[in-house]
Write an enzyme that holds these catalytic residues in place. Structure first.
Site, PDB file in Angstrom:
ATOM      1  N   ARG A   1     105.368  25.645 -68.492  1.00 65.04           N
ATOM      2  CA  ARG A   1     105.746  25.842 -67.091  1.00 65.04           C
ATOM      3  C   ARG A   1     107.137  25.263 -66.871  1.00 65.04           C
ATOM      4  O   ARG A   1     107.481  24.207 -67.414  1.00 65.04           O
ATOM      5  CB  ARG A   1     104.746  25.145 -66.172  1.00 65.04           C
ATOM      6  CG  ARG A   1     105.049  25.352 -64.695  1.00 65.04           C
ATOM      7  CD  ARG A   1     104.111  24.540 -63.805  1.00 65.04           C
ATOM      8  NE  ARG A   1     104.524  24.644 -62.411  1.00 65.04           N
ATOM      9  CZ  ARG A   1     104.109  23.843 -61.444  1.00 65.04           C
ATOM     10  NH1 ARG A   1     103.268  22.847 -61.728  1.00 65.04           N
ATOM     11  NH2 ARG A   1     104.535  24.001 -60.212  1.00 65.04           N
ATOM     12  N   HIS A   2     107.955  25.949 -66.087  1.00 67.24           N
ATOM     13  CA  HIS A   2     109.322  25.486 -65.826  1.00 67.24           C
ATOM     14  C   HIS A   2     109.336  24.075 -65.246  1.00 67.24           C
ATOM     15  O   HIS A   2     108.377  23.617 -64.616  1.00 67.24           O
ATOM     16  CB  HIS A   2     110.045  26.448 -64.873  1.00 67.24           C
ATOM     17  CG  HIS A   2     109.470  26.474 -63.489  1.00 67.24           C
ATOM     18  ND1 HIS A   2     109.735  25.497 -62.552  1.00 67.24           N
ATOM     19  CD2 HIS A   2     108.648  27.358 -62.879  1.00 67.24           C
ATOM     20  CE1 HIS A   2     109.102  25.777 -61.427  1.00 67.24           C
ATOM     21  NE2 HIS A   2     108.426  26.905 -61.604  1.00 67.24           N
TER      22      HIS A   2
ATOM     23  N   GLN B   1     110.642  20.952 -62.725  1.00 59.11           N
ATOM     24  CA  GLN B   1     110.678  20.869 -61.260  1.00 59.11           C
ATOM     25  C   GLN B   1     111.906  21.598 -60.702  1.00 59.11           C
ATOM     26  O   GLN B   1     113.021  21.420 -61.180  1.00 59.11           O
ATOM     27  CB  GLN B   1     110.728  19.405 -60.822  1.00 59.11           C
ATOM     28  CG  GLN B   1     110.674  19.225 -59.312  1.00 59.11           C
ATOM     29  CD  GLN B   1     111.088  17.825 -58.875  1.00 59.11           C
ATOM     30  OE1 GLN B   1     112.214  17.396 -59.134  1.00 59.11           O
ATOM     31  NE2 GLN B   1     110.183  17.113 -58.231  1.00 59.11           N
TER      32      GLN B   1
ATOM     33  N   GLY C   1     107.483  31.049 -54.857  1.00 56.11           N
ATOM     34  CA  GLY C   1     107.185  32.428 -55.220  1.00 56.11           C
ATOM     35  C   GLY C   1     108.333  33.099 -55.946  1.00 56.11           C
ATOM     36  O   GLY C   1     108.845  32.583 -56.933  1.00 56.11           O
TER      37      GLY C   1
ATOM     38  N   ARG D   1     114.801  29.452 -62.640  1.00 49.64           N
ATOM     39  CA  ARG D   1     114.202  28.166 -63.011  1.00 49.64           C
ATOM     40  C   ARG D   1     113.454  28.251 -64.341  1.00 49.64           C
ATOM     41  O   ARG D   1     113.464  27.296 -65.122  1.00 49.64           O
ATOM     42  CB  ARG D   1     113.305  27.641 -61.897  1.00 49.64           C
ATOM     43  CG  ARG D   1     112.146  28.549 -61.475  1.00 49.64           C
ATOM     44  CD  ARG D   1     111.547  28.044 -60.155  1.00 49.64           C
ATOM     45  NE  ARG D   1     110.372  28.782 -59.710  1.00 49.64           N
ATOM     46  CZ  ARG D   1     110.388  29.902 -58.998  1.00 49.64           C
ATOM     47  NH1 ARG D   1     111.557  30.449 -58.662  1.00 49.64           N
ATOM     48  NH2 ARG D   1     109.264  30.473 -58.594  1.00 49.64           N
TER      49      ARG D   1
ATOM     50  N   GLU E   1     106.513  34.141 -60.983  1.00 48.97           N
ATOM     51  CA  GLU E   1     105.541  33.369 -60.214  1.00 48.97           C
ATOM     52  C   GLU E   1     104.778  34.273 -59.261  1.00 48.97           C
ATOM     53  O   GLU E   1     105.233  35.379 -58.931  1.00 48.97           O
ATOM     54  CB  GLU E   1     106.279  32.265 -59.439  1.00 48.97           C
ATOM     55  CG  GLU E   1     105.432  31.377 -58.537  1.00 48.97           C
ATOM     56  CD  GLU E   1     104.312  30.652 -59.270  1.00 48.97           C
ATOM     57  OE1 GLU E   1     103.391  31.340 -59.751  1.00 48.97           O
ATOM     58  OE2 GLU E   1     104.343  29.413 -59.332  1.00 48.97           O
TER      59      GLU E   1
ATOM     60  N   TYR F   1     104.428  34.648 -52.858  1.00 48.25           N
ATOM     61  CA  TYR F   1     103.783  34.039 -51.692  1.00 48.25           C
ATOM     62  C   TYR F   1     104.040  34.794 -50.392  1.00 48.25           C
ATOM     63  O   TYR F   1     103.621  34.348 -49.322  1.00 48.25           O
ATOM     64  CB  TYR F   1     104.214  32.577 -51.557  1.00 48.25           C
ATOM     65  CG  TYR F   1     103.432  31.650 -52.448  1.00 48.25           C
ATOM     66  CD1 TYR F   1     102.132  31.294 -52.143  1.00 48.25           C
ATOM     67  CD2 TYR F   1     103.993  31.138 -53.616  1.00 48.25           C
ATOM     68  CE1 TYR F   1     101.402  30.451 -52.971  1.00 48.25           C
ATOM     69  CE2 TYR F   1     103.275  30.297 -54.452  1.00 48.25           C
ATOM     70  CZ  TYR F   1     101.982  29.955 -54.114  1.00 48.25           C
ATOM     71  OH  TYR F   1     101.262  29.122 -54.938  1.00 48.25           O
TER      72      TYR F   1
ATOM     73  N   LYS G   1     105.480  23.563 -46.752  1.00 47.90           N
ATOM     74  CA  LYS G   1     104.016  23.648 -46.756  1.00 47.90           C
ATOM     75  C   LYS G   1     103.397  22.979 -45.531  1.00 47.90           C
ATOM     76  O   LYS G   1     102.387  23.451 -44.996  1.00 47.90           O
ATOM     77  CB  LYS G   1     103.475  23.062 -48.062  1.00 47.90           C
ATOM     78  CG  LYS G   1     103.843  23.928 -49.264  1.00 47.90           C
ATOM     79  CD  LYS G   1     103.496  23.297 -50.595  1.00 47.90           C
ATOM     80  CE  LYS G   1     104.005  24.184 -51.741  1.00 47.90           C
ATOM     81  NZ  LYS G   1     103.806  23.579 -53.065  1.00 47.90           N
TER      82      LYS G   1
ATOM     83  N   ARG H   1      96.267  29.196 -50.776  1.00 46.04           N
ATOM     84  CA  ARG H   1      96.785  28.520 -51.962  1.00 46.04           C
ATOM     85  C   ARG H   1      95.753  28.427 -53.073  1.00 46.04           C
ATOM     86  O   ARG H   1      96.087  28.544 -54.248  1.00 46.04           O
ATOM     87  CB  ARG H   1      97.256  27.098 -51.612  1.00 46.04           C
ATOM     88  CG  ARG H   1      98.506  27.032 -50.757  1.00 46.04           C
ATOM     89  CD  ARG H   1      98.981  25.595 -50.642  1.00 46.04           C
ATOM     90  NE  ARG H   1      99.504  25.111 -51.929  1.00 46.04           N
ATOM     91  CZ  ARG H   1      99.719  23.827 -52.196  1.00 46.04           C
ATOM     92  NH1 ARG H   1      99.435  22.901 -51.296  1.00 46.04           N
ATOM     93  NH2 ARG H   1     100.211  23.466 -53.359  1.00 46.04           N
TER      94      ARG H   1
END
Length: 211
Positions: free
Chosen positions: A9-10, A12, A23, A61, A88, A91, A99, A115
């Site tokens: 996973r990329h 942060q 997203g 990213r 990703e 969203y 959020k 989510r």
């Protein structure tokens, strides 16, 4: 002899740091994200793997994470395939929103459902099931055949696109995948059998640090 599949996973991103739904929006890595990618790359270098091909999404990213990892393993010019299928989860109307602001607008329970449910998408977006419906066919047609030929394949992508893969590889239930958090920059090394099932899985780092 089947090969090796490594999922990462990329690191942060700026929007992870700002607590925004990301997203398909395209922020880059933070300084911490760069450090996470370098740490993951160093772990793979120590592991001693040399890759035949890499896959990533069309989002910066993930591509930046991949570049840093490939530099660390000494393969900066490795054949790299970028595809929107690995993006990703989209969203939709939540993209770019804080959020906490989303919870204030729609209510905490509704945002939690969007989510963390398996098949309820946010307005204009994708559910985890929808994400898997584009990720898994791409894996089956493009990535898995290489692994089954004995190649070592690196995939640098996103939390939800990778959860879609891990769900099937690790034989997780819907409940199991919803509870799954993947730490940023931590490589997962899968050895696959000839029938495409998992022979072994090794995590090169601490999975408790998921954002």
């Amino acid at each position: 002899m089947s090969g090796t599949l490594v999922l990462v996973r990329h690191g942060q991103s700026d929007w992870n740091l700002k607590n925004l739904f990301t997203g398909w929006k395209d922020p880059d890595l933070t300084e911490l994200g760069i450090q996470e990618a370098n740490t993951g790359g160093a772990a793979l270098a120590e592991y001693g793997i040399k890759f035949d091909v890499a896959y990533t999404s069309v989002l910066v990213r993930a591509q930046h994470t991949l570049k840093l990892i490939l530099d660390k393993v000494g393969q900066p010019d490795l054949l790299t395939i970028r595809d929107q299928a690995l993006n990703e989860r989209d969203y939709g109307d939540l993209s770019g929103l804080n959020k906490d602001d989303a919870r204030a607008k729609w209510g905490e329970e509704q945002v939690h459902i969007w989510r963390r449910s398996y098949d309820v998408p946010p307005p204009g977006g994708e559910s985890l099931r929808d994400t898997g419906a584009r990720v898994w066919p791409y894996y089956l047609t493009e990535i898995l055949p290489r692994v089954l030929r004995g190649e070592k394949v690196l995939v640098a992508a996103h939390g939800n696109s990778l959860r879609s893969l891990v769900m099937v590889l690790d034989k997780l239930s819907r409940e199991g995948v919803l509870a799954l958090n993947l730490a940023t920059g931590v490589p997962m090394v899968y050895k696959l059998k000839a029938d495409s099932t998992v022979a072994s899985k090794e995590v090169l780092g601490d999975m408790s640090g998921a954002h």
